[in-house]
Design an enzyme around this catalytic site. Sequence first.
Site, PDB file in Angstrom:
ATOM      1  N   HIS A   1      51.410   5.383  -9.473  1.00 52.55           N
ATOM      2  CA  HIS A   1      50.895   7.197 -10.177  1.00 52.55           C
ATOM      3  C   HIS A   1      52.010   8.146  -8.871  1.00 52.55           C
ATOM      4  CE1 HIS A   1      48.235  10.900 -10.532  1.00 52.55           C
ATOM      5  NE2 HIS A   1      49.563  10.521 -10.781  1.00 52.55           N
TER       6      HIS A   1
ATOM      7  N   MET B   1      50.883  10.443  -2.660  1.00 57.59           N
ATOM      8  CA  MET B   1      50.587  11.380  -2.469  1.00 57.59           C
ATOM      9  C   MET B   1      51.963  11.784  -1.867  1.00 57.59           C
ATOM     10  SD  MET B   1      47.126  12.377  -3.110  1.00 57.59           S
ATOM     11  CE  MET B   1      45.802  11.111  -4.205  1.00 57.59           C
TER      12      MET B   1
ATOM     13  N   ASP C   1      42.273   9.192 -15.599  1.00 53.81           N
ATOM     14  CA  ASP C   1      42.510   9.183 -13.995  1.00 53.81           C
ATOM     15  C   ASP C   1      41.395  10.118 -13.260  1.00 53.81           C
ATOM     16  OD1 ASP C   1      42.812   8.608 -11.126  1.00 53.81           O
ATOM     17  OD2 ASP C   1      45.113   9.067 -11.014  1.00 53.81           O
TER      18      ASP C   1
ATOM     19  N   ASP D   1      48.152   4.856  -5.882  1.00 57.82           N
ATOM     20  CA  ASP D   1      48.356   6.643  -6.145  1.00 57.82           C
ATOM     21  C   ASP D   1      49.614   6.996  -4.707  1.00 57.82           C
ATOM     22  OD1 ASP D   1      46.856   7.811  -7.885  1.00 57.82           O
ATOM     23  OD2 ASP D   1      44.982   7.087  -7.007  1.00 57.82           O
TER      24      ASP D   1
ATOM     25  N   HIS E   1      45.907   0.194 -10.041  1.00 57.20           N
ATOM     26  CA  HIS E   1      46.665   1.697  -9.760  1.00 57.20           C
ATOM     27  C   HIS E   1      46.824   2.494  -8.440  1.00 57.20           C
ATOM     28  CE1 HIS E   1      47.403   5.748 -11.744  1.00 57.20           C
ATOM     29  NE2 HIS E   1      46.311   6.451 -10.326  1.00 57.20           N
TER      30      HIS E   1
ATOM     31  N   MET F   1      45.061  13.361 -16.741  1.00 56.27           N
ATOM     32  CA  MET F   1      44.283  13.402 -14.984  1.00 56.27           C
ATOM     33  C   MET F   1      43.236  14.156 -15.289  1.00 56.27           C
ATOM     34  SD  MET F   1      45.624  12.534 -12.379  1.00 56.27           S
ATOM     35  CE  MET F   1      44.368  13.413 -11.367  1.00 56.27           C
TER      36      MET F   1
ATOM     37  N   SER G   1      41.953   1.664  -8.803  1.00 56.78           N
ATOM     38  CA  SER G   1      42.674   2.775  -7.522  1.00 56.78           C
ATOM     39  C   SER G   1      42.479   2.183  -6.877  1.00 56.78           C
ATOM     40  CB  SER G   1      42.628   4.168  -7.822  1.00 56.78           C
ATOM     41  OG  SER G   1      43.248   4.933  -7.151  1.00 56.78           O
TER      42      SER G   1
ATOM     43  N   MET H   1      52.178  11.449  -7.270  1.00 52.43           N
ATOM     44  CA  MET H   1      52.142  12.349  -7.026  1.00 52.43           C
ATOM     45  C   MET H   1      53.462  13.077  -5.964  1.00 52.43           C
ATOM     46  SD  MET H   1      47.825  12.440  -7.437  1.00 52.43           S
ATOM     47  CE  MET H   1      48.599  10.188  -6.931  1.00 52.43           C
TER      48      MET H   1
HETATM   49  C1  DX5 Z   1      43.244  11.449  -7.564  1.00 50.11           C
HETATM   50  C2  DX5 Z   1      44.227   9.441  -7.524  1.00 50.11           C
HETATM   51  C3  DX5 Z   1      43.017   9.042  -8.453  1.00 50.11           C
HETATM   52  C4  DX5 Z   1      41.721   8.829  -7.745  1.00 50.11           C
HETATM   53  C5  DX5 Z   1      40.796   8.881  -8.858  1.00 50.11           C
HETATM   54  O1  DX5 Z   1      44.592  11.933  -7.894  1.00 50.11           O
HETATM   55  O2  DX5 Z   1      44.850  10.045  -8.836  1.00 50.11           O
HETATM   56  O3  DX5 Z   1      43.153   7.614  -9.102  1.00 50.11           O
HETATM   57  O4  DX5 Z   1      42.013   7.294  -7.043  1.00 50.11           O
HETATM   58  O5  DX5 Z   1      39.630   8.664  -7.501  1.00 50.11           O
HETATM   59  P1  DX5 Z   1      38.367   7.905  -8.482  1.00 50.11           P
HETATM   60  O6  DX5 Z   1      38.009   7.517  -9.782  1.00 50.11           O
HETATM   61  O7  DX5 Z   1      37.492   7.938  -7.147  1.00 50.11           O
HETATM   62  O8  DX5 Z   1      37.456   9.913  -8.611  1.00 50.11           O
HETATM   63 ZN    ZN Z   2      45.522   8.117  -9.604  1.00 51.02          ZN
END
Ligand code: DX5
Ligand code: ZN
Length: 224
Positions: free
Chosen positions: A65, A36, A174, A34, A32, A136, A7, A67
């Site tokens: 992903h 947000m 994740d 993320d 990956h 998650m 990620s 969010m």
């Molecule tokens: C959190 C993200 C994850 C995040 C995971 O909301 O969706 O993808 O990058 O990070 P680690 O592996 O550090 O928990």
């Molecule tokens: Zn993620």
Amino acid sequence: MAEIAPSILAADFAHLSRDVEAVERAGVSMIHVDVMDGHFVPNITIGPPVVRSLRKATRLLLDCHLMIENADLFISEFAAAGADMISVHQEACPHLDRTLQLIREQGAKAGVVLNPATPVNTLEAVLASIDFVLVMSVNPGFGGQKFIPYTLDKVRELDQIRRDRHLGYRIEIDGGVSANNVGEIVNAGCDIIVAGSSIFGTGDPAAAVETMRRKAVEGRLLQA
Ligand code: DX5
Ligand code: ZN
């Protein structure tokens, strides 16, 4: 064989291509990403322009992903930017069937994400048609959080359902994954393992991928 999906949330955003190249050298097949929005989750990250730049910098699959609220408004833009896999949150999509159709129409693999407290049975109607389920294992919004163990019960449930019904979705996890727990995670049935801080938070992301992969293989062997 389970795949590691680093990620980039934990990467250096000023040196993204360098960090992506590091894990590419370690032989991963996907990254990956993320996304947000500051509404669905209490954090803001990146949008389609960064995906577009990543697309130029790597041939790895881009697993986006989302969010975000109002995902329908952005799906075509993420797909056009180069997303190969797009997942949306069950909790943020009141018209989930339409949202998944939009993703497929754009030629991307469609996934649904479950927050830790959201049960598997909320996906009952769509399990037969989706490409992957993302479980998650932390509450979304931040990297570097602690793995929530009960989420593995949902992975086992999803794995059992796909065996019983001969379904083809993949199971992704994740949040809070490290070399210490990846064995147990693949043992529960996960196919795609997202890891941020335990890869990019180390001085040597490629070595961290290798270690995690070795631990994942050991986990599978334990299961056999
Ligand atoms: C959190 C993200 C994850 C995040 C995971 O909301 O969706 O993808 O990058 O990070 P680690 O592996 O550090 O928990
Ligand atoms: Zn993620």
